[in-house]
Design a protein around this motif. Structure first.
Motif, mmCIF file in Angstrom:
data_model
loop_
_atom_site.group_PDB
_atom_site.id
_atom_site.type_symbol
_atom_site.label_atom_id
_atom_site.label_comp_id
_atom_site.label_asym_id
_atom_site.label_seq_id
_atom_site.Cartn_x
_atom_site.Cartn_y
_atom_site.Cartn_z
ATOM 1 N N MET A 142 0.836 -1.200 0.000
ATOM 2 C CA MET A 142 0.000 0.000 0.000
ATOM 3 C C MET A 142 0.871 1.250 0.000
ATOM 4 N N GLY A 143 0.224 2.367 -0.273
ATOM 5 C CA GLY A 143 0.862 3.651 -0.104
ATOM 6 C C GLY A 143 0.743 4.099 1.344
ATOM 7 N N LEU A 166 4.871 2.064 0.298
ATOM 8 C CA LEU A 166 5.612 2.955 -0.593
ATOM 9 C C LEU A 166 5.352 4.395 -0.171
ATOM 10 N N THR A 167 6.429 5.129 0.097
ATOM 11 C CA THR A 167 6.329 6.529 0.513
ATOM 12 C C THR A 167 7.613 7.239 0.118
ATOM 13 N N PHE A 194 9.445 1.311 1.377
ATOM 14 C CA PHE A 194 10.181 1.597 0.144
ATOM 15 C C PHE A 194 10.075 3.093 -0.129
ATOM 16 N N LEU A 195 11.202 3.720 -0.450
ATOM 17 C CA LEU A 195 11.210 5.164 -0.691
ATOM 18 C C LEU A 195 11.007 5.525 -2.162
ATOM 19 N N ASN A 196 11.014 4.522 -3.042
ATOM 20 C CA ASN A 196 10.776 4.793 -4.463
ATOM 21 C C ASN A 196 10.343 3.515 -5.172
ATOM 22 N N GLN A 197 9.880 3.680 -6.406
ATOM 23 C CA GLN A 197 9.380 2.541 -7.177
ATOM 24 C C GLN A 197 10.473 1.521 -7.472
ATOM 25 N N SER A 252 -2.291 5.447 -6.380
ATOM 26 C CA SER A 252 -0.944 5.428 -6.973
ATOM 27 C C SER A 252 -0.388 4.000 -7.049
ATOM 28 N N ILE A 253 -0.637 3.186 -6.052
ATOM 29 C CA ILE A 253 -0.191 1.782 -6.067
ATOM 30 C C ILE A 253 -0.885 1.039 -7.199
#
Length: 172
Positions: free
Chosen positions: A42-43, A62-63, A81-84, A106-107
């Motif tokens: 999730m975001g 993800l943030t 996770f700080l990026n894709q 966004s996810i």
């Protein structure tokens, strides 16, 4: 394998002010059954909308916030996770696991072309909402299971649980 797990109303709306616009106990039970024992992706806003870190599930978040990552550094139930790129590296290493993406928008958007299975709850009502599910090309999926339920004394709205499998992944 990536599975999307979400609920939407008749207008494909999924959220209002950071929360679900409805209360549907049957869907909460279904969500728990479908995600239990699987990592949930999730975001940060979706993570923040949860009542707590959910038991029995690894939380993948993800943030862009290093502060958020630092806050959960020692929590064994949360990976940030700080990026894709970090996220995609993780997903590649864990491609044999069933990872449940639960939102937000966004996810769903970044994984739309990678998702293998869709677990979609459709609520037979429309709600005040500010967030809509990104469009999915359902022609790329086969509907493999459908359960329709009427409203009852615990669930105010009729609803359906729909399971789709991506056609190129469907071996049966």
């Amino acid at each position: 394998m990536i599975t999307f797990v979400w609920a939407e109303d008749k207008k494909h709306q999924i959220g209002y002010q950071g929360h679900l616009p409805w209360f549907l106990p049957a869907d909460l039970k279904y969500f728990k059954k479908e995600t239990m024992g699987h990592p949930i992706l999730m975001g940060r806003k979706t993570f923040d909308s949860l009542p707590r870190v959910l038991p029995g599930r690894l939380h993948l978040v993800l943030t862009r916030s290093q502060e958020f990552k630092d806050k959960y550094r020692d929590n064994q139930q949360v990976i940030v996770f700080l990026n894709q790129e970090e996220l995609f590296t993780y997903l590649k290493k864990h491609q044999n696991e069933d990872i449940c993406a639960i939102g937000g928008v966004s996810i769903f958007k970044i994984l739309r072309d990678k998702v293998d299975c869709l677990k979609r709850t459709v609520i037979d009502a429309s709600f005040k909402a500010d967030t809509e599910m990104p469009q999915i090309d359902y022609s790329q999926f086969n509907l493999v299971k459908e359960e329709n339920h009427e409203a009852d004394n615990k669930n105010e709205y009729a609803y359906s649980f729909l399971t789709y499998v991506r056609k190129d992944k469907d071996h049966g």
